[in-house]
Design a protein around this motif. Structure first.
Motif, PDB file in Angstrom:
ATOM      1  N   VAL A 157       2.815  -4.973   2.859  1.00 36.99           N
ATOM      2  CA  VAL A 157       1.906  -5.488   3.876  1.00 36.99           C
ATOM      3  C   VAL A 157       1.860  -7.003   3.837  1.00 36.99           C
ATOM      4  O   VAL A 157       1.707  -7.664   4.860  1.00 36.99           O
ATOM      5  CB  VAL A 157       0.508  -4.883   3.642  1.00 36.99           C
ATOM      6  N   ALA A 171      -1.972 -10.980  14.982  1.00 31.49           N
ATOM      7  CA  ALA A 171      -2.297  -9.706  15.611  1.00 31.49           C
ATOM      8  C   ALA A 171      -2.929  -8.762  14.592  1.00 31.49           C
ATOM      9  O   ALA A 171      -2.800  -8.965  13.386  1.00 31.49           O
ATOM     10  CB  ALA A 171      -1.035  -9.081  16.197  1.00 31.49           C
ATOM     11  N   SER A 172      -3.601  -7.745  15.089  1.00 34.20           N
ATOM     12  CA  SER A 172      -4.184  -6.725  14.230  1.00 34.20           C
ATOM     13  C   SER A 172      -3.082  -6.074  13.404  1.00 34.20           C
ATOM     14  O   SER A 172      -2.012  -5.769  13.928  1.00 34.20           O
ATOM     15  CB  SER A 172      -4.883  -5.697  15.116  1.00 34.20           C
ATOM     16  N   GLY A 173      -3.321  -5.906  12.112  1.00 35.32           N
ATOM     17  CA  GLY A 173      -2.342  -5.270  11.243  1.00 35.32           C
ATOM     18  C   GLY A 173      -1.342  -6.231  10.648  1.00 35.32           C
ATOM     19  O   GLY A 173      -0.438  -5.819   9.920  1.00 35.32           O
ATOM     20  N   SER A 174      -1.497  -7.542  10.909  1.00 36.68           N
ATOM     21  CA  SER A 174      -0.514  -8.485  10.387  1.00 36.68           C
ATOM     22  C   SER A 174      -0.787  -8.854   8.929  1.00 36.68           C
ATOM     23  O   SER A 174       0.003  -9.560   8.318  1.00 36.68           O
ATOM     24  CB  SER A 174      -0.491  -9.746  11.254  1.00 36.68           C
ATOM     25  N   GLY A 175      -1.911  -8.385   8.369  1.00 42.13           N
ATOM     26  CA  GLY A 175      -2.176  -8.599   6.949  1.00 42.13           C
ATOM     27  C   GLY A 175      -3.204  -9.670   6.643  1.00 42.13           C
ATOM     28  O   GLY A 175      -3.363 -10.069   5.490  1.00 42.13           O
ATOM     29  N   LYS A 176      -3.963 -10.116   7.653  1.00 38.02           N
ATOM     30  CA  LYS A 176      -4.931 -11.194   7.449  1.00 38.02           C
ATOM     31  C   LYS A 176      -6.045 -10.764   6.484  1.00 38.02           C
ATOM     32  O   LYS A 176      -6.352 -11.483   5.531  1.00 38.02           O
ATOM     33  CB  LYS A 176      -5.556 -11.611   8.797  1.00 38.02           C
ATOM     34  N   SER A 177      -6.637  -9.591   6.735  1.00 31.79           N
ATOM     35  CA  SER A 177      -7.720  -9.131   5.864  1.00 31.79           C
ATOM     36  C   SER A 177      -7.216  -8.911   4.453  1.00 31.79           C
ATOM     37  O   SER A 177      -7.881  -9.278   3.480  1.00 31.79           O
ATOM     38  CB  SER A 177      -8.312  -7.822   6.395  1.00 31.79           C
ATOM     39  N   THR A 178      -6.051  -8.309   4.346  1.00 31.99           N
ATOM     40  CA  THR A 178      -5.491  -8.038   3.021  1.00 31.99           C
ATOM     41  C   THR A 178      -5.309  -9.340   2.246  1.00 31.99           C
ATOM     42  O   THR A 178      -5.632  -9.410   1.059  1.00 31.99           O
ATOM     43  CB  THR A 178      -4.150  -7.290   3.160  1.00 31.99           C
ATOM     44  N   PHE A 232       0.871  -1.177   0.000  1.00 27.24           N
ATOM     45  CA  PHE A 232       0.000   0.000   0.000  1.00 27.24           C
ATOM     46  C   PHE A 232       0.898   1.214   0.000  1.00 27.24           C
ATOM     47  O   PHE A 232       1.631   1.437   0.961  1.00 27.24           O
ATOM     48  CB  PHE A 232      -0.899   0.030   1.242  1.00 27.24           C
TER      49      PHE A 232
HETATM   50  N1  LIG Z   1      -6.298   0.419   1.916  1.00 24.85           N
HETATM   51  C1  LIG Z   1      -5.181   0.494   2.653  1.00 24.85           C
HETATM   52  N2  LIG Z   1      -4.312   1.495   2.482  1.00 24.85           N
HETATM   53  C2  LIG Z   1      -3.169   1.569   3.194  1.00 24.85           C
HETATM   54  N3  LIG Z   1      -2.805   0.672   4.121  1.00 24.85           N
HETATM   55  C3  LIG Z   1      -3.636  -0.364   4.351  1.00 24.85           C
HETATM   56  C4  LIG Z   1      -4.858  -0.513   3.632  1.00 24.85           C
HETATM   57  N4  LIG Z   1      -5.463  -1.634   4.072  1.00 24.85           N
HETATM   58  C5  LIG Z   1      -4.667  -2.165   5.014  1.00 24.85           C
HETATM   59  N5  LIG Z   1      -3.562  -1.410   5.188  1.00 24.85           N
HETATM   60  C6  LIG Z   1      -2.460  -1.700   6.110  1.00 24.85           C
HETATM   61  O1  LIG Z   1      -2.039  -3.012   5.876  1.00 24.85           O
HETATM   62  C7  LIG Z   1      -1.717  -3.631   7.095  1.00 24.85           C
HETATM   63  C8  LIG Z   1      -2.469  -4.933   7.214  1.00 24.85           C
HETATM   64  O2  LIG Z   1      -3.822  -4.650   7.328  1.00 24.85           O
HETATM   65  P1  LIG Z   1      -4.932  -5.779   7.469  1.00 24.85           P
HETATM   66  O3  LIG Z   1      -4.768  -6.739   6.358  1.00 24.85           O
HETATM   67  O4  LIG Z   1      -6.253  -5.087   7.578  1.00 24.85           O
HETATM   68  O5  LIG Z   1      -4.532  -6.449   8.842  1.00 24.85           O
HETATM   69  P2  LIG Z   1      -5.375  -7.418   9.782  1.00 24.85           P
HETATM   70  O6  LIG Z   1      -6.611  -7.812   9.040  1.00 24.85           O
HETATM   71  O7  LIG Z   1      -4.458  -8.556  10.041  1.00 24.85           O
HETATM   72  O8  LIG Z   1      -5.661  -6.656  11.019  1.00 24.85           O
HETATM   73  C9  LIG Z   1      -2.014  -2.659   8.205  1.00 24.85           C
HETATM   74  O9  LIG Z   1      -0.835  -2.059   8.607  1.00 24.85           O
HETATM   75  C10 LIG Z   1      -2.911  -1.650   7.550  1.00 24.85           C
HETATM   76  O10 LIG Z   1      -2.706  -0.392   8.102  1.00 24.85           O
END
Ligand SMILES: Nc1ncnc2c1ncn2[C@@H]1O[C@H](COP(=O)(O)OP(=O)(O)O)[C@@H](O)[C@H]1O
Ligand SMILES: [Mg+2]
Lengths: 256, 320
Positions: free
Chosen positions: A20, A39-46, A15
């Motif tokens: 990420v 943990a939160s922010g580890s990239g699971k959702s991405t 990003f």
């Molecule tokens: N659209 C975006 N733009 C910039 N950074 C993003 C975006 N989406 C996620 N991130 C960053 O990518 C990292 C992983 O996010 P995410 O996949 O949501 O983590 P998780 O689901 O594990 O909590 C985080 O640091 C978040 O800030």
């Protein structure tokens, strides 16, 4: 040994220059349920969003069955990105359940579920309604078919969202923290439905903080940290005999 | 902070003789509301009295012209201008809004420039400009760009006051309408669009079945604002000789000098049209408000229609 339905290879995602996902390799076989912790922010959702192309990967590849998600291989080395409409067709094989349910508030529960079978699978109205009512019965909400989503509790909305995803009979189901927006007493009604799905042979990739659910329902547990997969194995291997200090620390904090 | 008891047990429950039941509680006393209400009613009564008794209003003349042929023709022209300009505004405004929100830079720049130009100049100036388009482009032709022409016509023949009015009002309205649409479209939660995409809906369907219907709740009220502004804005057309309502009454009072009663005639018709529009707005808002609230609507009319809708869905559910 069954075939891998989902094959993620060397997946990278940035990003605006920040990496990420840093080269993820993950396979999910047909009928397998894989839980992703981290943990939160580890990239699971991405990671999950890359699988059904809600995010465009920066590198690597994702295969669902024989479909290269988001792209088409040309002759030789060339790979061409698909249009949104072509990606829409690929997505029909991948269902997704979101943290915030994202039911369509202007449609009743029944309309939310029948729309996909009607417009995408071209089922007749009667068949679509029949399939939807069967699914609603399966998630225990047959009596709420004509309610609007905002008239339901969070747990009920999430069960409708699961039924909506199932209505298209996708080969793969993605869950992104499906119980994180729920009150504690509503969590089990959703994880029960998911556990039943897993037991019935659905192929599922589940991001969750419900360690009890992961231990009971997952065939494999994956621990993510800082955009990489740090460790994976059977629930017993990861929960009870973790090799990684980071995993053990995460589990200790989450259990408290 | 200091007045708060430091410890919950410091509270003493007031001892009451009887157990309290709030079921039959009285409404709170509101003396200020009463005083203000009385003042308002008195002032309103005075204004109505003035309207009815001041002979300068000449109500008999108002009655005489309200249904006269000239006035009715003006009303029809006003309605016609409103409907045509509104149609142009709603359609072109939609196209502009979609362009402005698109990923394509060229479309975005074109739409923004259009809105900048047509929103940034007075409507009256635009109307006069279109009426005099012949000064700028004397001859209009159809043909291949930079190539041969197939047909041509003199601008002054083509551009009547009517056409200038339709084009002028419509293009101006489109710029405003585009922004109304855009505001509504961007107010829809991104998660809704992602859920629709994740279900395999194609972009056109996501737009028309998910995004637009939810945006309509935010689009309808300002759109009626602007339609009502358009009804009244048609009176500007009298300047370029379009025979709409204001032009018609002007024609009469320029001969009879009964200025005040004829302006009242016009006002009554404008009010009539806008009142009908208010009613239409009510029903459209109800339609797009489905599922928007946990509560069911509370007004009597709304409750009546809610019951009908509930019966319909119930019947539909029974069929299945
Ligand atoms: N659209 C975006 N733009 C910039 N950074 C993003 C975006 N989406 C996620 N991130 C960053 O990518 C990292 C992983 O996010 P995410 O996949 O949501 O983590 P998780 O689901 O594990 O909590 C985080 O640091 C978040 O800030
Ligand atoms: Mg997340």
């Amino acid at each position: 040994m069954t075939l891998p339905l989902l094959r993620i290879s060397e997946l990278r995602k940035q990003f605006s220059g920040v990496e990420v996902l840093k080269g993820i390799n993950l396979e999910v076989r047909i009928g397998e349920t894989v839980a992703i912790l981290g943990a939160s922010g580890s990239g699971k959702s991405t990671l999950l969003r890359c699988v059904n192309c809600l995010e465009v990967a920066s590198g690597g590849s994702i295969w669902v069955g024989d479909e290269l998600m988001g792209y088409r291989q040309g002759s030789g080395e060339t790979v061409r990105r698909l249009t949104e409409s072509q990606i829409a067709v690929q997505r029909r094989n991948v269902g997704m359940v979101f943290q915030n349910f994202n039911l369509f508030p202007h449609w009743t529960v029944l309309q939310n579920i029948t729309d996909g079978p009607r417009s995408i699978l071209k089922l007749s109205k009667a068949d679509a309604i029949e399939r939807s009512m069967t699914l609603l019965a399966r998630v225990g909400l047959a009596d709420r078919a004509n309610a609007y989503p905002r008239q339901l509790s969070g747990g009920q909305q999430q069960r409708v969202a699961i039924a909506r995803a199932l209505a298209l009979e996708p080969a793969l189901l993605l869950f992104d923290e499906p119980t994180s927006a729920l009150d504690p007493e509503n969590v089990s009604e959703v994880t029960d439905v998911m556990a039943a799905l897993a037991a019935s042979g659905a192929t599922m990739l589940v991001v969750t903080h419900e360690l009890g659910f992961a231990r009971a329902a997952a065939d494999r547990v994956v621990f993510m940290d800082g955009g990489v997969i740090l460790e994976q194995g059977s629930p017993t291997e990861v929960f009870d005999h973790s090799q990684q200090p980071r995993t053990r620390e995460f589990l200790r904090k989450t259990l408290v | 902070m200091a007045t708060l008891p430091s410890n919950q047990t410091d509270f003493e429950l007031p001892l009451t003789q009887h157990p309290v039941d709030v079921a039959h509680a009285l409404a709170p006393r509101r003396p200020a509301t009463w005083v203000l209400s009385i003042i308002t009613v008195v002032v309103a009564a005075q204004i109505v009295h003035l309207f009815l008794t001041n002979p300068n209003f000449e109500w008999d003349v108002v009655g005489q012209y309200l249904n006269s042929e000239t006035v009715l023709q003006g009303v029809v022209m006003t309605l016609f201008l409103t409907v045509t300009a509104m149609t142009i505004g709603l359609v072109l405004g939609g196209v502009l809004a979609v362009c402005r929100l698109s990923d394509n830079t060229l479309l975005r720049v074109l739409a923004s420039s259009y809105i900048w130009l047509f929103r940034g100049t007075p409507q009256l100036v635009q109307l006069i400009f279109w009426f005099n388009i012949g000064l700028l482009v004397p001859v209009l032709s159809i043909g291949i760009p930079f190539g041969p022409t197939f047909a041509s016509i003199e601008s002054n023949t083509l551009v009547t006051p009517l056409l200038a009015a339709i084009v002028g009002l419509g293009l101006h309205d489109a710029a405003y309408q585009a922004e109304i649409y855009r505001a509504g479209l961007i107010s829809v939660d991104e998660g809704q669009l992602e859920a629709a995409q994740a279900l395999g809906m194609k972009p056109v369907r996501v737009f028309f079945r998910i995004q637009l219907p939810q945006a309509m709740r935010f689009i309808v009220p300002p759109t009626f604002n602007s339609i009502i502004a358009l009804v009244k804005g048609t009176s500007l057309v009298s300047v370029i000789g379009g025979a709409e309502l204001l032009f018609s009454v002007k024609e009469i009072y320029s001969q009879t000098y009964q200025t005040v009663p004829l302006l009242i005639v016009a006002s009554i018709w404008y009010l009539f049209i806008t009142t009908v529009l208010n009613g239409v707005q009510f029903f459209i808002e109800r339609h797009y408000g489905r599922g928007a609230s946990r509560k069911s609507s509370s007004s009597l009319v709304a409750r009546f229609f809610d019951r009908r809708a509930a019966e319909r869905t119930l019947n539909r559910g029974m069929e299945s």
